[in-house]
Design a protein around this motif. Structure first.
Motif, PDB file in Angstrom:
ATOM      1  N   SER A  40       0.817  -1.217   0.000  1.00 18.53           N
ATOM      2  CA  SER A  40       0.000   0.000   0.000  1.00 18.53           C
ATOM      3  C   SER A  40       0.851   1.268   0.000  1.00 18.53           C
ATOM      4  CB  SER A  40      -0.908   0.032   1.229  1.00 18.53           C
ATOM      5  OG  SER A  40      -1.817  -1.007   1.186  1.00 18.53           O
ATOM      6  N   ASN A  43       2.576   1.932  -3.295  1.00 18.02           N
ATOM      7  CA  ASN A  43       1.681   2.169  -4.422  1.00 18.02           C
ATOM      8  C   ASN A  43       1.794   3.632  -4.845  1.00 18.02           C
ATOM      9  OD1 ASN A  43      -0.533   2.468  -6.127  1.00 18.02           O
ATOM     10  ND2 ASN A  43      -1.626   0.829  -5.070  1.00 18.02           N
ATOM     11  N   ARG A  49      -3.669   4.409  -1.781  1.00 19.50           N
ATOM     12  CA  ARG A  49      -2.972   4.046  -0.545  1.00 19.50           C
ATOM     13  C   ARG A  49      -4.009   3.840   0.560  1.00 19.50           C
ATOM     14  NH1 ARG A  49       1.876   8.365  -0.883  1.00 19.50           N
ATOM     15  NH2 ARG A  49       3.355   7.063  -2.004  1.00 19.50           N
TER      16      ARG A  49
END
Ligand SMILES: [Zn+2]
Length: 339
Positions: A40, A43, A49
């Motif tokens: 995450s 990303n 996120r």
């Protein structure tokens, strides 16, 4: 006739807990919690996120099925409800990140906390089993006098209200233990030679701000040799303290107890720190909100700082600026690799 109310022993319960979670973990997850968080933050799409998933939320309720031995007892289900878990939550989060982010650390930490404990801990965190991981800490690491527990009907209530250094830092066995020897100059001193062992690292703020980094100065002060007046009854000698050393070599990580520091003394937190001639680098911190008597934590993964707060609906968020109105409770440093 067996007793109507049956409470399992803690070790039995722990085994039941672990095995029942292993059995009942039906939800297929492709990534561990650590992989999920890392994916995450890395990303690139700002919108994506998403830390929507509740990560280690405050408290916890667990319904456990009593073990085979207790089948004839009522009730068959025992509910455990946890309260005020923020005194361990932030550190559990930091411990998880440290162990997953440093390949050799699980083995090293296992020397102190037990290999089985470390394996269970990582397994439960990896598989998002947040209540069980707290139970593991409470039953495996904490002593009974560190928390309050009452039984209401079929539920066991465990309240962890208190100080996070009591509930977490002190339960890391001898991992951070340091030793300092001392000798009194007076030949007739009642206890000439003494050995002081300290399990935790409490560093005191300086009396006046030193010209250089105040935290490094305070750490140096904690480890350095010193001479003070001997405190033995009737002795007027001088007591010479040796350099303080780690009892079991430099630990994989250290927790500095910072609760005596005021925020103005902490305008600057060093990224690198030397502890007893070993290099350490900043990995995380735990923070304290005095009004609410609530702890939260900050830590970094891949250079991104994150803030974890079990009470917030988004438990885990990216940290762009320092959290406001919070006092520092601890600083967590990891040993720099020898490379
Ligand atoms: Zn003396």
């Amino acid at each position: 006739m067996e007793s109507k109310f049956c409470i399992l022993t803690e070790t039995e319960d722990l085994k039941t807990l672990i095995s029942s979670t292993e059995d009942s973990l039906q939800i297929e997850r492709t990534k561990t919690l650590f992989e999920e968080i890392r994916a995450s933050i890395n990303n690139n799409d700002e919108e994506d996120r998403s830390f929507w998933r509740p990560v280690l939320p405050w408290g916890g309720v667990y319904t456990i099925r009593a073990g085979r031995k207790a089948i004839s007892c009522t009730p068959l289900y025992v509910k455990i409800s946890l309260k005020n878990t923020c005194t361990i939550d932030g550190f559990l989060m930091i411990l998880y990140v440290i162990l997953r982010d440093n390949q050799s650390f699980p083995r090293e930490v296992g020397i102190f906390l037990g290999r089985q404990f470390v394996e269970h801990f990582l397994y439960l965190m990896d598989s998002y089993d947040y209540t069980t991981v707290k139970m593991l800490w409470i039953w495996d690491r904490m002593s009974k006098r560190q928390y309050r527990s009452v039984i209401h009907h079929a539920a066991l209530e465990i309240d962890l209200f208190g100080n996070e250094h009591e509930n977490f830092t002190k339960n890391l066995e001898t991992m951070m233990s340091t030793m300092q020897e001392s000798l009194c100059t007076n030949w007739s001193c009642p206890a000439r030679f003494q050995e002081f062992i300290q399990k935790t690292i409490n560093i005191n703020p300086p009396h006046e701000l030193p010209p250089r980094d105040p935290i490094q100065s305070a750490v140096d002060e904690f480890f350095c040799p010193k001479i003070i007046l001997c405190k033995e009854l009737g002795c007027n000698g001088l007591r010479e303290f040796s350099q303080r050393v780690f009892c079991h070599g430099p630990p994989p990580f250290v927790i500095l107890n910072m609760q005596l520091w005021k925020s103005e003394e902490l305008s600057y937190v060093p990224y690198h720190l030397a502890l007893s001639q070993h290099r350490y680098s900043l990995e995380g911190a735990t923070l304290f909100n005095k009004e609410e008597h609530h702890y939260s934590a900050a830590f970094q993964i891949d250079g991104y700082w994150m803030h974890y707060d079990g009470l917030r609906s988004d438990n885990l968020i990216l940290l762009n600026k320092p959290p406001e109105l919070l006092l520092l409770s601890s600083l967590v440093y990891i040993r720099a690799s020898d490379k």
